[in-house]
Design a protein around this motif. Structure first.
Motif, mmCIF file in Angstrom:
data_model
loop_
_atom_site.group_PDB
_atom_site.id
_atom_site.type_symbol
_atom_site.label_atom_id
_atom_site.label_comp_id
_atom_site.label_asym_id
_atom_site.label_seq_id
_atom_site.Cartn_x
_atom_site.Cartn_y
_atom_site.Cartn_z
ATOM 1 N N MET A 1 0.719 -1.090 -0.174
ATOM 2 C CA MET A 1 0.114 -0.142 0.108
ATOM 3 C C MET A 1 0.735 1.261 -0.016
ATOM 4 S SD MET A 1 -2.810 -0.770 2.603
ATOM 5 C CE MET A 1 -1.941 -1.482 4.011
ATOM 6 N N THR A 2 0.320 2.228 -0.968
ATOM 7 C CA THR A 2 1.135 3.673 -0.714
ATOM 8 C C THR A 2 0.678 4.378 0.540
ATOM 9 O OG1 THR A 2 1.055 3.639 -3.343
ATOM 10 C CG2 THR A 2 1.557 5.576 -1.929
ATOM 11 N N ALA A 3 1.943 4.807 1.020
ATOM 12 C CA ALA A 3 1.784 5.631 2.250
ATOM 13 C C ALA A 3 0.710 6.830 2.101
ATOM 14 C CB ALA A 3 3.256 6.012 2.867
ATOM 15 N N GLY A 4 -0.085 6.998 3.046
ATOM 16 C CA GLY A 4 -1.020 8.133 2.929
ATOM 17 C C GLY A 4 -2.329 8.078 2.244
ATOM 18 N N THR A 5 -2.331 6.662 1.455
ATOM 19 C CA THR A 5 -3.728 6.194 0.884
ATOM 20 C C THR A 5 -4.672 5.988 2.170
ATOM 21 O OG1 THR A 5 -3.104 4.223 0.688
ATOM 22 C CG2 THR A 5 -2.416 5.494 -1.030
ATOM 23 N N PRO A 6 -5.942 6.218 1.586
ATOM 24 C CA PRO A 6 -6.942 5.867 2.542
ATOM 25 C C PRO A 6 -6.808 4.358 3.116
ATOM 26 C CG PRO A 6 -7.948 6.959 0.716
ATOM 27 C CD PRO A 6 -6.338 6.495 0.507
ATOM 28 N N ALA A 7 -6.202 3.349 2.402
ATOM 29 C CA ALA A 7 -6.264 1.900 2.597
ATOM 30 C C ALA A 7 -4.982 1.955 3.633
ATOM 31 C CB ALA A 7 -5.926 1.023 1.617
ATOM 32 N N ALA A 8 -4.103 2.723 3.452
ATOM 33 C CA ALA A 8 -2.795 2.679 4.256
ATOM 34 C C ALA A 8 -3.056 3.378 5.650
ATOM 35 C CB ALA A 8 -1.468 3.214 3.608
ATOM 36 N N ILE A 9 -4.015 4.437 5.516
ATOM 37 C CA ILE A 9 -4.339 5.291 6.855
ATOM 38 C C ILE A 9 -5.057 4.266 7.558
ATOM 39 C CG2 ILE A 9 -5.372 6.937 7.802
ATOM 40 C CD1 ILE A 9 -4.418 8.769 5.466
ATOM 41 N N LYS A 10 -5.838 3.680 7.124
ATOM 42 C CA LYS A 10 -6.843 2.604 8.001
ATOM 43 C C LYS A 10 -5.955 1.668 8.351
ATOM 44 C CE LYS A 10 -11.233 0.077 7.007
ATOM 45 N NZ LYS A 10 -12.264 -0.622 6.389
ATOM 46 N N ALA A 11 -5.007 1.124 7.709
ATOM 47 C CA ALA A 11 -3.980 0.172 8.492
ATOM 48 C C ALA A 11 -3.427 0.738 9.636
ATOM 49 C CB ALA A 11 -3.234 -0.448 7.340
ATOM 50 N N LEU A 12 -2.989 1.770 9.560
ATOM 51 C CA LEU A 12 -2.144 2.338 10.564
ATOM 52 C C LEU A 12 -3.070 2.779 11.749
ATOM 53 C CD1 LEU A 12 -0.350 5.349 8.689
ATOM 54 C CD2 LEU A 12 0.579 3.177 9.428
ATOM 55 N N VAL A 13 -4.483 3.152 11.363
ATOM 56 C CA VAL A 13 -5.223 3.192 12.832
ATOM 57 C C VAL A 13 -5.209 1.957 13.504
ATOM 58 C CG1 VAL A 13 -7.505 3.759 13.107
ATOM 59 C CG2 VAL A 13 -6.196 5.318 11.651
ATOM 60 N N ALA A 14 -5.665 0.792 12.565
ATOM 61 C CA ALA A 14 -5.912 -0.516 13.158
ATOM 62 C C ALA A 14 -4.538 -0.958 13.997
ATOM 63 C CB ALA A 14 -6.036 -1.418 11.936
ATOM 64 N N GLN A 15 -3.574 -0.701 13.386
ATOM 65 C CA GLN A 15 -2.214 -1.164 14.212
ATOM 66 C C GLN A 15 -2.208 -0.181 15.356
ATOM 67 O OE1 GLN A 15 0.765 -0.516 11.291
ATOM 68 N NE2 GLN A 15 0.139 -1.826 9.861
ATOM 69 N N SER A 16 -2.519 0.996 15.239
ATOM 70 C CA SER A 16 -2.504 1.780 16.582
ATOM 71 C C SER A 16 -3.423 1.107 17.707
ATOM 72 C CB SER A 16 -2.682 3.270 16.241
ATOM 73 O OG SER A 16 -2.770 4.130 17.328
ATOM 74 N N ARG A 17 -4.717 1.094 17.265
ATOM 75 C CA ARG A 17 -5.663 0.657 18.243
ATOM 76 C C ARG A 17 -5.208 -0.665 18.709
ATOM 77 N NH1 ARG A 17 -10.614 3.494 17.641
ATOM 78 N NH2 ARG A 17 -11.674 1.684 18.706
ATOM 79 N N GLU A 18 -4.421 -1.469 18.374
ATOM 80 C CA GLU A 18 -4.143 -2.858 18.757
ATOM 81 C C GLU A 18 -3.103 -2.544 19.854
ATOM 82 O OE1 GLU A 18 -3.994 -6.536 19.806
ATOM 83 O OE2 GLU A 18 -5.389 -5.856 18.660
ATOM 84 N N ARG A 19 -2.205 -1.684 19.334
ATOM 85 C CA ARG A 19 -0.915 -1.262 20.381
ATOM 86 C C ARG A 19 -1.488 -0.711 21.581
ATOM 87 N NH1 ARG A 19 1.490 0.904 15.545
ATOM 88 N NH2 ARG A 19 0.964 2.886 16.021
ATOM 89 N N SER A 20 -2.568 0.288 21.379
ATOM 90 C CA SER A 20 -3.169 0.849 22.735
ATOM 91 C C SER A 20 -3.875 -0.205 23.562
ATOM 92 C CB SER A 20 -4.341 1.934 22.261
ATOM 93 O OG SER A 20 -3.484 2.885 21.572
#
Length: 383
Positions: A1-20
Motif C-alpha cells: 500500500m502507498t503511504a498516505g492512501t485511505p487503505a494505508a491510513i486505515k491500516a495505521l489506525v488499526a495497528q495503533s488501536r491494537e498497540r493501545s
C-alpha cells in the motif's frame, strides 16, 4: 500500500488501536497527560524550531479554516501540542479532553489520532470520529502532516486541523500537507529558523539583521515587545514609549509602519506581541549569559541599551541590564570579566578598576596600572 492512501491510513489506525489495547490505555480517559505548563512551556516554545513556521501556518491555515469551527494545532516531535488556534467556544470544548498546549497527543500516550500518527509514521494522516482510540475524541475529526528539518530530513513536529467531519476530508488533508511543505520551504530559505537579531546595545544606530538600520522608535517598540513576550496593549505600549504623550491612535499608526518594514506576520495584535521565534535581541542574549558566563556576558555587552532613547520603558530596561552586568563583573572575581568591563562600558567605573587592582595573581604592572586609574577616577568624582 502507498503511504498516505485511505487503505494505508486505515491500516495505521488499526495497528495503533491494537498497540493501545496491549499498552492498557483506557479508551474512556479524558485527561491526556499535560507535561508542560507555565514557565516550562513558555521556555519550550521560545526555543523550538517549529516557532519559525508559525507565520506560514497562520497565513495559510488559521486564516482559512478557524472561522469554520476548526482548530489548528502545531505539535513537536513528541506529539506535544505547542500552539493552538481557534475560536474560544471551540477551544473550550477541546479543553474538556485536554486538547491544549502542553498536552501529549502522541500515539503512545493516547492512541490513534492524526497528529500522533502523522509524527510517528512520517506521513500525512486523517482520522475520523470513532477511529480515535479515546472515546472523548469521537465527536472530532482531524488531519495532520509532519514537518521536517531541512538539513537532516528528520521530523521536528506536525501541523494539525481538528474539528467537524470536514476536518478529515481529502481536501483538508491536502491543505494541511501543502502547509507543511510550505513550512519546510520557509525553513530552507531561512537556515537560522527565521530568527532576526536586533543589535541595540551601545549604538545610536540600531540595526536588524537582514534589514539594516531601524528608526529609534521602531527599535524601541521591538525591544519592549521582546521584553514582554506575553504582549502589550496599545495603552501600555504608549506609556512605556512616552508616558502621557502618546495615544493609541498614534501607536496603531506606528505599528502599521513597522509591519510594512518587517512584514505582516511578525507582530500580532490585541495585544501587540512578537510572533514566537522571529526576533532575538543582543540585550536578551547578554541577559541570558549574566548568570552562567559572566566573562562572556561582559564581552558581549558593548554599552547601554539604546543609549539615545528616553522612552520610560527602555530607560528601565537599560538601567536594569547595565546594573546586572556591572554587578556580575564586580562580583565574579574573574580578571577576564573585569578586564572586559573596564575596557568597555566600565572604562570610567572607579569600582571596576579598584576591584581589578585588588585581584590576586595579576602582574605587578597590571595591578599598578589598575590602581592608578582608580585613583584618577576617584579624584575626578570627588572633585
Amino acid at each position: 500500500m502507498t503511504a498516505g492512501t485511505p487503505a494505508a491510513i486505515k491500516a495505521l489506525v488499526a495497528q495503533s488501536r491494537e498497540r493501545s489495547r496491549r499498552r492498557g490505555i483506557d479508551p474512556e480517559r479524558v485527561d491526556p497527560p499535560v507535561d508542560l505548563q507555565g514557565v516550562e512551556l513558555s521556555a519550550h516554545l521560545a526555543g523550538h524550531p517549529m516557532a519559525a513556521v508559525l507565520p506560514v501556518v497562520e497565513k495559510i491555515l488559521v486564516a482559512g479554516v478557524v472561522d469554520s469551527g476548526h482548530l489548528v494545532a502545531v505539535a513537536d516531535v513528541d506529539g506535544r501540542l505547542l500552539w493552538l488556534y481557534g475560536d474560544r467556544g471551540v477551544r473550550t470544548r477541546a479543553e474538556r479532553m485536554a486538547f491544549v498546549p502542553g498536552a501529549l497527543w502522541s500515539d503512545d500516550a493516547v492512541g490513534a489520532n492524526a497528529p500522533g500518527l502523522a509524527i510517528r509514521h512520517d506521513v500525512p494522516v486523517r482520522v475520523r470520529g470513532e477511529e480515535h482510540f479515546l472515546a472523548p475524541a469521537h465527536s472530532w475529526s482531524c488531519s495532520a502532516a509532519p514537518v521536517h528539518d531541512p538539513l537532516t530530513g528528520r521530523v521536528i513536529g506536525g501541523i494539525d486541523v481538528t474539528g467537524t467531519d470536514s476536518a478529515a476530508s481529502a481536501e483538508m488533508l491536502a491543505l494541511v500537507r501543502a502547509t507543511a511543505l510550505l513550512a519546510e520551504a520557509e525553513l530552507r530559505s531561512t537556515p537560522t529558523g527565521g530568527v532576526r537579531r536586533l543589535e541595540a546595545l551601545g549604538t545610536l544606530r540600531p540595526t536588524l539583521a537582514g534589514l539594516g538600520p531601524l528608526t529609534r522608535r521602531h527599535a524601541e517598540i521591538l525591544v519592549l515587545l521582546s521584553a514582554y513576550p506575553q504582549g502589550l496593549s496599545g495603552g501600555a505600549l504608549a506609556e512605556l514609549l512616552a508616558a502621557g504623550r502618546l495615544d493609541e491612535v498614534s501607536i496603531r499608526a506606528e505599528m502599521s509602519r513597522l509591519r510594512r518594514v518587517l512584514g505582516p506576520d511578525v507582530i500580532g495584535s490585541r495585544p501587540y506581541r512578537l510572533s514566537p521565534g522571529v526576533l532575538e535581541t543582543d540585550a536578551a542574549h547578554v541577559a541570558g549569559l549574566v548568570d552562567s558566563d559572566v566573562a562572556a556576558a561582559v564581552a558581549a555587552y558593548p554599552g547601554p541599551l539604546l543609549p539615545g532613547s528616553d522612552a520610560p520603558g527602555v530607560v528601565d530596561l537599560r538601567e536594569e541590564l547595565h546594573a546586572r552586568v556591572r554587578a556580575a563583573a564586580l562580583a565574579a572575581g574573574s580578571a577576564q570579566a573585569l578586564r572586559n568591563w573596564v575596557a568597555g562600558p566600565g572604562r570610567e567605573d572607579p569600582d571596576g578598576w579598584r576591584v581589578l587592582g585588588s585581584l590576586p595573581g595579576l602582574s605587578a604592572a597590571a595591578t599598578s596600572s589598575a590602581r592608578s586609574v582608580y585613583r584618577v577616577l576617584d579624584d575626578r568624582l570627588g572633585a
